[in-house]
Design a protein around this motif. Sequence first.
Motif, PDB file in Angstrom:
ATOM      1  N   GLU A  49      22.071  69.095 -60.667  1.00 13.73           N
ATOM      2  CA  GLU A  49      22.206  68.329 -59.090  1.00 13.73           C
ATOM      3  C   GLU A  49      20.705  67.496 -58.899  1.00 13.73           C
ATOM      4  O   GLU A  49      20.790  66.659 -58.059  1.00 13.73           O
ATOM      5  CB  GLU A  49      22.105  69.446 -57.869  1.00 13.73           C
TER       6      GLU A  49
ATOM      7  N   SER B 219      27.697  70.948 -52.087  1.00  9.18           N
ATOM      8  CA  SER B 219      26.550  70.381 -51.959  1.00  9.18           C
ATOM      9  C   SER B 219      25.637  71.602 -51.084  1.00  9.18           C
ATOM     10  O   SER B 219      26.149  72.200 -50.295  1.00  9.18           O
ATOM     11  CB  SER B 219      26.503  69.070 -51.446  1.00  9.18           C
TER      12      SER B 219
ATOM     13  N   GLU C 291      29.485  67.354 -40.710  1.00  6.09           N
ATOM     14  CA  GLU C 291      29.882  66.457 -41.818  1.00  6.09           C
ATOM     15  C   GLU C 291      30.951  67.321 -42.870  1.00  6.09           C
ATOM     16  O   GLU C 291      30.769  66.978 -43.977  1.00  6.09           O
ATOM     17  CB  GLU C 291      28.533  65.733 -42.598  1.00  6.09           C
TER      18      GLU C 291
ATOM     19  N   GLU D  82      33.858  67.061 -43.377  1.00 10.07           N
ATOM     20  CA  GLU D  82      35.006  66.310 -44.066  1.00 10.07           C
ATOM     21  C   GLU D  82      34.303  65.537 -45.217  1.00 10.07           C
ATOM     22  O   GLU D  82      34.623  65.592 -46.479  1.00 10.07           O
ATOM     23  CB  GLU D  82      35.502  65.330 -43.183  1.00 10.07           C
ATOM     24  N   LYS D  83      33.112  65.208 -44.991  1.00  8.69           N
ATOM     25  CA  LYS D  83      32.399  64.339 -46.230  1.00  8.69           C
ATOM     26  C   LYS D  83      32.179  65.442 -47.505  1.00  8.69           C
ATOM     27  O   LYS D  83      32.333  65.166 -48.402  1.00  8.69           O
ATOM     28  CB  LYS D  83      30.971  63.700 -45.715  1.00  8.69           C
ATOM     29  N   HIS D  84      31.481  66.545 -47.050  1.00  7.27           N
ATOM     30  CA  HIS D  84      31.307  67.401 -47.991  1.00  7.27           C
ATOM     31  C   HIS D  84      32.415  67.990 -48.636  1.00  7.27           C
ATOM     32  O   HIS D  84      32.212  68.005 -49.989  1.00  7.27           O
ATOM     33  CB  HIS D  84      30.586  68.734 -47.139  1.00  7.27           C
TER      34      HIS D  84
ATOM     35  N   SER E   5      35.143  66.260 -49.117  1.00  8.75           N
ATOM     36  CA  SER E   5      35.806  65.224 -49.871  1.00  8.75           C
ATOM     37  C   SER E   5      34.788  65.044 -51.175  1.00  8.75           C
ATOM     38  O   SER E   5      35.313  64.725 -52.329  1.00  8.75           O
ATOM     39  CB  SER E   5      36.037  63.919 -49.151  1.00  8.75           C
ATOM     40  N   ASP E   6      33.539  65.048 -50.834  1.00 10.00           N
ATOM     41  CA  ASP E   6      32.654  64.776 -52.163  1.00 10.00           C
ATOM     42  C   ASP E   6      33.026  65.790 -53.175  1.00 10.00           C
ATOM     43  O   ASP E   6      33.031  65.713 -54.364  1.00 10.00           O
ATOM     44  CB  ASP E   6      31.258  64.788 -51.792  1.00 10.00           C
ATOM     45  N   TYR E   7      33.128  67.225 -52.791  1.00 17.01           N
ATOM     46  CA  TYR E   7      33.316  68.247 -53.665  1.00 17.01           C
ATOM     47  C   TYR E   7      34.612  68.242 -54.283  1.00 17.01           C
ATOM     48  O   TYR E   7      34.736  68.508 -55.418  1.00 17.01           O
ATOM     49  CB  TYR E   7      32.968  69.448 -52.946  1.00 17.01           C
ATOM     50  N   ASP E   8      35.401  67.527 -53.621  1.00 20.79           N
ATOM     51  CA  ASP E   8      37.065  67.481 -54.282  1.00 20.79           C
ATOM     52  C   ASP E   8      36.552  66.642 -55.431  1.00 20.79           C
ATOM     53  O   ASP E   8      37.468  66.666 -56.295  1.00 20.79           O
ATOM     54  CB  ASP E   8      37.966  66.916 -53.241  1.00 20.79           C
ATOM     55  N   ASP E   9      36.101  65.125 -55.150  1.00 25.21           N
ATOM     56  CA  ASP E   9      36.011  64.424 -56.345  1.00 25.21           C
ATOM     57  C   ASP E   9      35.333  64.980 -57.447  1.00 25.21           C
ATOM     58  O   ASP E   9      35.784  64.589 -58.519  1.00 25.21           O
ATOM     59  CB  ASP E   9      35.330  63.202 -55.733  1.00 25.21           C
ATOM     60  N   VAL E  10      34.234  65.734 -57.260  1.00 22.11           N
ATOM     61  CA  VAL E  10      33.598  66.505 -58.552  1.00 22.11           C
ATOM     62  C   VAL E  10      34.658  67.152 -59.206  1.00 22.11           C
ATOM     63  O   VAL E  10      34.568  67.149 -60.331  1.00 22.11           O
ATOM     64  CB  VAL E  10      32.371  67.120 -57.702  1.00 22.11           C
TER      65      VAL E  10
END
Length: 290
Positions: A17, A202, A216, A218-220, A222-227
């Motif tokens: 990280e 995160s 936040e 949704e952001k968390h 979505s970001d984790y999904d991408d990873v």
Amino acid sequence: MTLGSTHTAPASRIEQERREISPEFITDTIRVLTSHESIRSFEATPIAAEALDAILVSARSAPTSSNLQAFSIIVVEDAERRARLAHLVGDQRYVAEAPVMLIFCADVSRFHYLAERQGHSFDADNLEMFLTASIDATLALENALVAAESLGLGAVPIGSVRNNPTAIAEELGLPLGVFAVAGLTLGYPRAGVRRGSKPRLSSDAVVHREQYSGAEVEKHVSDYDDVMIANGLYAGRQVASGGVQIPDAEYGWAEHTARRTSKPEGVTGPSVAMRDHLKDEVEARGFRIR
């Protein structure tokens, strides 16, 4: 130097990280903790008696509520018993493969004995006592896991010991007032089995300052999904959902987790359906959930 360690140490989560933490604060203990990886394939190499003793002393050194020490650890090394346990926990071959399995139990049987010994009645048979004993057992398991990993061993917790509490209790000779909460397999990892620590949500998603905030989420997610999609960790591992199949490039942690929690047996796989009556099983083992 760690016992039996012949592999390059995987990157810790601090490195993954890119956390800006000064080296003076990254101790050997923190490096072990942040490099955790569940291992499910083991060599036949036995664990030295002194190494196992060090792990067990570490487990017993975990925090315990009010010094009650409401837990017990069953050490299983016999190959035939490990094979039977492997079957009881869902035919997980690595349970039979690993040279040692530890079973961490919530244990109030000593309190029944002490109450009678000291001329009192045991009236702490409620949900709080079951939680206290279960937490004590879980803290001991975590200490054992960290100690084992610090010695170069691999480990993986086994929640499936709760699939069939009665059969597990019979196999291990557990008296009333003792309930198997989780197991922990221990052994030296097979060459090439290590893949590195799995990415986590995160810090901002799970660490809250002063008060909880889901602003936040949704952001968390979505970001984790991408990873997770980029890592391919769920490729070919879709949870069944009425025959619906979506492309691996769109199947991430959000869909995987939503499917697993959409029905009781989905939380940790089909075997969890066996835990539909877990409350009754816990009470049959001498606890009261009230």
